[in-house]
Design an enzyme around this catalytic site. Sequence first.
Site, PDB file in Angstrom:
ATOM      1  N   LEU A  40      28.728 -12.036  70.645  1.00 58.90           N
ATOM      2  CA  LEU A  40      28.714 -10.785  71.432  1.00 58.90           C
ATOM      3  C   LEU A  40      28.583  -9.635  70.452  1.00 58.90           C
ATOM      4  O   LEU A  40      29.221  -9.650  69.404  1.00 58.90           O
ATOM      5  CB  LEU A  40      30.022 -10.676  72.218  1.00 58.90           C
ATOM      6  CG  LEU A  40      30.435  -9.334  72.852  1.00 58.90           C
ATOM      7  CD1 LEU A  40      31.282  -9.595  74.100  1.00 58.90           C
ATOM      8  CD2 LEU A  40      31.180  -8.417  71.905  1.00 58.90           C
ATOM      9  N   ASP A  42      27.042  -5.258  70.945  1.00 55.35           N
ATOM     10  CA  ASP A  42      27.266  -3.972  71.621  1.00 55.35           C
ATOM     11  C   ASP A  42      27.570  -4.079  73.121  1.00 55.35           C
ATOM     12  O   ASP A  42      26.908  -4.830  73.828  1.00 55.35           O
ATOM     13  CB  ASP A  42      26.001  -3.099  71.534  1.00 55.35           C
ATOM     14  CG  ASP A  42      25.365  -3.083  70.170  1.00 55.35           C
ATOM     15  OD1 ASP A  42      25.935  -3.652  69.240  1.00 55.35           O
ATOM     16  OD2 ASP A  42      24.282  -2.499  70.053  1.00 55.35           O
ATOM     17  N   GLN A  58      25.549  -7.253  74.588  1.00 55.56           N
ATOM     18  CA  GLN A  58      24.558  -8.010  73.823  1.00 55.56           C
ATOM     19  C   GLN A  58      25.109  -9.423  73.624  1.00 55.56           C
ATOM     20  O   GLN A  58      26.219  -9.592  73.098  1.00 55.56           O
ATOM     21  CB  GLN A  58      24.328  -7.347  72.470  1.00 55.56           C
ATOM     22  CG  GLN A  58      23.608  -6.012  72.561  1.00 55.56           C
ATOM     23  CD  GLN A  58      22.138  -6.208  72.822  1.00 55.56           C
ATOM     24  OE1 GLN A  58      21.386  -6.586  71.947  1.00 55.56           O
ATOM     25  NE2 GLN A  58      21.713  -5.951  74.052  1.00 55.56           N
ATOM     26  N   SER A 102      20.000  -3.211  73.063  1.00 56.57           N
ATOM     27  CA  SER A 102      20.969  -2.350  73.750  1.00 56.57           C
ATOM     28  C   SER A 102      20.340  -1.273  74.615  1.00 56.57           C
ATOM     29  O   SER A 102      19.220  -0.829  74.378  1.00 56.57           O
ATOM     30  CB  SER A 102      21.896  -1.707  72.725  1.00 56.57           C
ATOM     31  OG  SER A 102      22.812  -2.677  72.284  1.00 56.57           O
TER      32      SER A 102
HETATM   33  C1  FRU Z   1      23.764  -2.335  67.071  1.00 58.82           C
HETATM   34  C2  FRU Z   1      22.398  -2.970  67.326  1.00 58.82           C
HETATM   35  C3  FRU Z   1      21.543  -2.084  68.218  1.00 58.82           C
HETATM   36  C4  FRU Z   1      20.613  -3.083  68.832  1.00 58.82           C
HETATM   37  C5  FRU Z   1      21.507  -4.278  69.029  1.00 58.82           C
HETATM   38  C6  FRU Z   1      20.826  -5.602  68.932  1.00 58.82           C
HETATM   39  O1  FRU Z   1      24.756  -3.269  66.793  1.00 58.82           O
HETATM   40  O2  FRU Z   1      21.757  -3.225  66.109  1.00 58.82           O
HETATM   41  O3  FRU Z   1      20.911  -1.038  67.540  1.00 58.82           O
HETATM   42  O4  FRU Z   1      20.046  -2.625  70.018  1.00 58.82           O
HETATM   43  O5  FRU Z   1      22.519  -4.180  68.047  1.00 58.82           O
HETATM   44  O6  FRU Z   1      21.683  -6.632  69.313  1.00 58.82           O
END
Ligand code: FRU
Length: 488
Positions: A40, A42, A58, A102
Site C-alpha cells: 500500500l 498513497d 495505491q 495517485s
Molecule cells: C508518491 C507516488 C506518487 C505516485 C504514486 C505511485 O508516493 O510516487 O507520486 O502517483 O506514488 O504509486
Amino acid sequence: MNMERQLLNKAYKRIKDYEDLVNQDIFRQEYHIQPPVGFLNDPNGFIQFNGEYHIFYQFNPFYPEEKTVFWGHVKSKDLTNWQSMPLALSPANWYETHGCYSGSAIDNEGKLTLMYTGNVKDEKGNRETYQCLAESTNGIEFTKYPNNPVISHQPQGYTPHFRDPKLWKKDNLCYMVIGAQSIDKQGKIILYKSPDLKNWTMIGEVAGSNIGVLGNFGYMWECPNLFNIDDKDVLIACPQGLEPEGMLYNNLYQCGYMVGKLNYKTGFLDHNGFIELDRGFDFYAPQITVDDKNRILLMSWMGMPGEEHPSEKYHWVHCLTLPRELKLVNGKIHQIPVDELKALRKDEIAYENIIIENEEISLEGIEGIKFDLEILLEGISAEDFGIKMRCSENGDEYTLISFNLPSKTILVDRNNSGQGLKGVRKCKLNSDVFKIQIFSDNSSLEIFINHGEEVFTQRIYPDVSSKDIKLYSCNGITRIKSIKKWNI
Ligand code: FRU
C-alpha cells in the site's frame, strides 16, 4: 475475457492465496487501514459521498514479484470502522499500463468522480503520464471515461514526471493542482482549471523549487493538496531531493505545507516558506478532504518509498495513518486526531497529580499495545522528561519520546524499538509540552504533541511481550496533571 476482468481475477486470487500467511503476522494492525496483501502507498480519492467517507489507496497486490498498481477502496460512516470494498481501478487500458497512479475524488452532480494519473513506460523505460477520469453512481463500481485521457501530455517545459491531480470546486469551476518537474529538473506544483472536468487549461505554477521565497527545493514535487482555511490558502506538497538540514528533512522524501494567498488568475501562491507537516519517520503523500461539517480531514501514507519492513516476510507492507483534523493556529497547521476516534476507547485507567523527580516510574495498568494514551502535564522543571513506550521487561527494548527543557526539543528515538529501521527524529517547540497523546497499534505510534502542534508518526516492530510504559524525569521534577489510557 477482457483485460480488466483478468487483472481483477488475478488480484483477488492473490488476496485469497495469501490471506492465511498475512494474518499470521504479529505486526498486522488492529485499527489502521492496511492492504489485504502486498504493498500500500498513497491514500487517494478521499471524500465524503452520500454521507459516507471513502478512501482509496495505491495498491500493488503482487509485491514484491511484480508491480501492478490498482486503487484499493474502503468506506466508513464514522471515520473509524472501515469496510473493505471491491478494487476501484485496475490498470487495464493503454494509458495506464504501468499503474493507476495517485489522484483524488470529487462529487460531480451526484457522481463520485475520480481523477488520477495513468502511468505508462515504453520498452526503453521512458515514462509517459496521462490524466484520466473514472466515475461511479453508487460509489462502488467505477467506469472509466471513454475519451480518457483528459490531459494527454504534460505542458511544454516539463518532463513526464507529471502526476497526482487533486481536485476542488470553486465558483462553478473545477480546479486541480498537480505535481510536476520542469525540464531543468526542478520540482513544481501547477494549477489547472476546467468547466467540466474534461477540458483543462493550465493557469500557472503555484509553488516549487526556485519559485517565490524558496531557493533550490528539490527535483520533483509530488502529491499536492490545496485548501482554504480561515481565509488562507494552504498548499501541501511532497518535495523529493532535499538534503537534511539539522533537525529538518531527515526522511528520504519530505512532506510539508505553505500558507499564503492563491492568485487564481496566475496560479501563484504568495507564501512565507515550507514547514514540515509531520516530524516522524513514516509520513508521506497525505490527502485531505472537506466534509459536511466543514472540517479539513487528512489521512496519510504511514510509510516512505524504498524502505524495507519486517512484515514483508508475510507478504504485506504499509498502512495509512489515522484520520486527523487540520486547524490553522498562528500560521501553523495543527493535526488533531478526529473526535470520532474516541468511540474506540474502552477500559479507562486514569491517574491524577503524579510527581516524578529524578526517577523512572511505571503505573499499574498503564501498559499495553493497542491503546490511546493521553498525558496532561502541569509543568516540567526537569532538564529531561521522557516516556518509554513498548518497553520490554528487562528494559532493553523501548521507543523513546523525550523532551529537553533547556532546548525545548522533543525527540522520538527508535534505535531500541526492536526490528525494523532505526534512527532519531527531533523538532523544536515554541512552548513547553503540556499535552501528549499517543495512539499505539500493533506496529505503529502516532504521537500528538500539544493538541497536534507537532506530530511524530512512525512504524515500530517490537516484540509482542514488550508492553510496559515508563516515565522518567532527569535533573528535576515533572508534574503530571493526569494520565489516562484507553484500550482500543
Ligand atoms: C508518491 C507516488 C506518487 C505516485 C504514486 C505511485 O508516493 O510516487 O507520486 O502517483 O506514488 O504509486
